[in-house]
Design a protein around this motif. Structure first.
Motif, PDB file in Angstrom:
ATOM      1  N   SER A  28      87.603 -92.243 -49.259  1.00 43.93           N
ATOM      2  CA  SER A  28      88.435 -91.065 -49.443  1.00 43.93           C
ATOM      3  C   SER A  28      89.407 -90.808 -48.292  1.00 43.93           C
ATOM      4  N   ASN A  30      91.536 -92.844 -46.914  1.00 46.25           N
ATOM      5  CA  ASN A  30      92.812 -93.527 -47.094  1.00 46.25           C
ATOM      6  C   ASN A  30      93.679 -92.793 -48.106  1.00 46.25           C
ATOM      7  N   VAL A  31      94.985 -92.875 -47.930  1.00 48.13           N
ATOM      8  CA  VAL A  31      95.903 -92.184 -48.826  1.00 48.13           C
ATOM      9  C   VAL A  31      96.653 -93.203 -49.684  1.00 48.13           C
ATOM     10  N   LYS A  33      97.775 -94.547 -53.474  1.00 51.10           N
ATOM     11  CA  LYS A  33      98.028 -93.962 -54.783  1.00 51.10           C
ATOM     12  C   LYS A  33      97.020 -94.487 -55.797  1.00 51.10           C
ATOM     13  N   ARG A  34      96.935 -93.789 -56.926  1.00 53.66           N
ATOM     14  CA  ARG A  34      95.968 -94.134 -57.950  1.00 53.66           C
ATOM     15  C   ARG A  34      96.150 -95.568 -58.437  1.00 53.66           C
ATOM     16  N   LEU A  37      94.952 -98.080 -55.874  1.00 57.47           N
ATOM     17  CA  LEU A  37      93.496 -98.146 -55.827  1.00 57.47           C
ATOM     18  C   LEU A  37      92.948 -98.946 -57.005  1.00 57.47           C
ATOM     19  N   LEU A  55      86.523 -94.559 -58.439  1.00 52.78           N
ATOM     20  CA  LEU A  55      87.634 -93.615 -58.403  1.00 52.78           C
ATOM     21  C   LEU A  55      87.132 -92.174 -58.416  1.00 52.78           C
ATOM     22  N   ASN A  58      84.591 -91.584 -54.958  1.00 51.45           N
ATOM     23  CA  ASN A  58      85.215 -91.716 -53.638  1.00 51.45           C
ATOM     24  C   ASN A  58      86.567 -91.037 -53.526  1.00 51.45           C
ATOM     25  N   HIS A  59      87.285 -90.902 -54.647  1.00 51.91           N
ATOM     26  CA  HIS A  59      88.659 -90.385 -54.583  1.00 51.91           C
ATOM     27  C   HIS A  59      88.872 -89.160 -55.468  1.00 51.91           C
ATOM     28  N   ASN A  60      87.822 -88.742 -56.186  1.00 50.03           N
ATOM     29  CA  ASN A  60      87.889 -87.575 -57.060  1.00 50.03           C
ATOM     30  C   ASN A  60      88.979 -87.718 -58.128  1.00 50.03           C
ATOM     31  N   ILE A  61      89.130 -88.912 -58.651  1.00 49.66           N
ATOM     32  CA  ILE A  61      90.081 -89.190 -59.732  1.00 49.66           C
ATOM     33  C   ILE A  61      89.270 -89.418 -61.002  1.00 49.66           C
TER      34      ILE A  61
END
Length: 176
Positions: A28, A30-31, A33-34, A37, A55, A58-61
């Motif tokens: 999480s 790192n920035v 994009k979807r 990733l 997703l 770790n990234h809340n997607i």
């Protein structure tokens, strides 16, 4: 299938799960994009459900497997590529790998290594045939389950013990 993924996703929100994640998987902090990733996880060889879980956890997607497949189609990423890598490139890389560290690797391990490490699009049967032609003896030895003995070299019989004693500090009994 979708119910089990929904249950896993809902479990992921309530329970903090710790696991060992390879260092090349972005978490999480790192920035990215979807789409970046998704491409990274896909190139790592993760399954669709695993990508969706990574997703979300770790990234809340949040997304479904169907939506993931749609995005992969848009990014032109496929499990089976339309065009395969040139055979000469594959042969050169297999020779290089066998000289370095892949001398004991079978064709399946070599096939996965070519896909994951070098980003080549290769059929597994092609790798098997190439390895049979380049290294016929090694292929027969692996088929017969004969291990290739590795050679280890040491600087001397007491080298390991000497290095351990150098690292250890003597205990001072006069202080007690």
């Amino acid at each position: 299938m979708s119910r089990s993924i929904f249950l896993l996703l809902s479990l992921c929100t309530f329970v903090h799960v710790e696991s060992v994640v390879p260092s090349n998987i972005p978490l999480s902090g790192n920035v990215l994009k979807r789409d970046e990733l998704i491409k990274l996880y896909f190139m790592e060889g993760l399954k669709y459900a695993e990508i969706v879980m990574f997703l979300f956890c770790n990234h809340n997607i949040k997304m479904t497997i169907r939506h993931l497949k749609r995005i992969l189609r848009k990014l032109n990423l496929r499990r089976r590529p339309e065009q395969y890598s040139p055979t000469q490139d594959v042969v050169n890389i297999i020779r290089e790998e066998c000289n370095i560290s892949g001398q004991c690797a079978g064709y399946r391990t070599m096939w996965k290594r070519l896909i994951r490490d070098y980003g080549l699009a290769v059929k597994r049967n092609d790798v098997m045939k190439i390895m049979q032609q380049i290294f016929p003896n090694a292929t027969e030895e692996r088929k017969a389950h004969r291990l290739k003995r590795r050679m280890y070299t040491l600087k001397g019989p007491n080298y390991m013990f000497e290095s351990l004693f150098i690292l250890m500090k003597p205990y001072d009994y006069s202080l007690s």
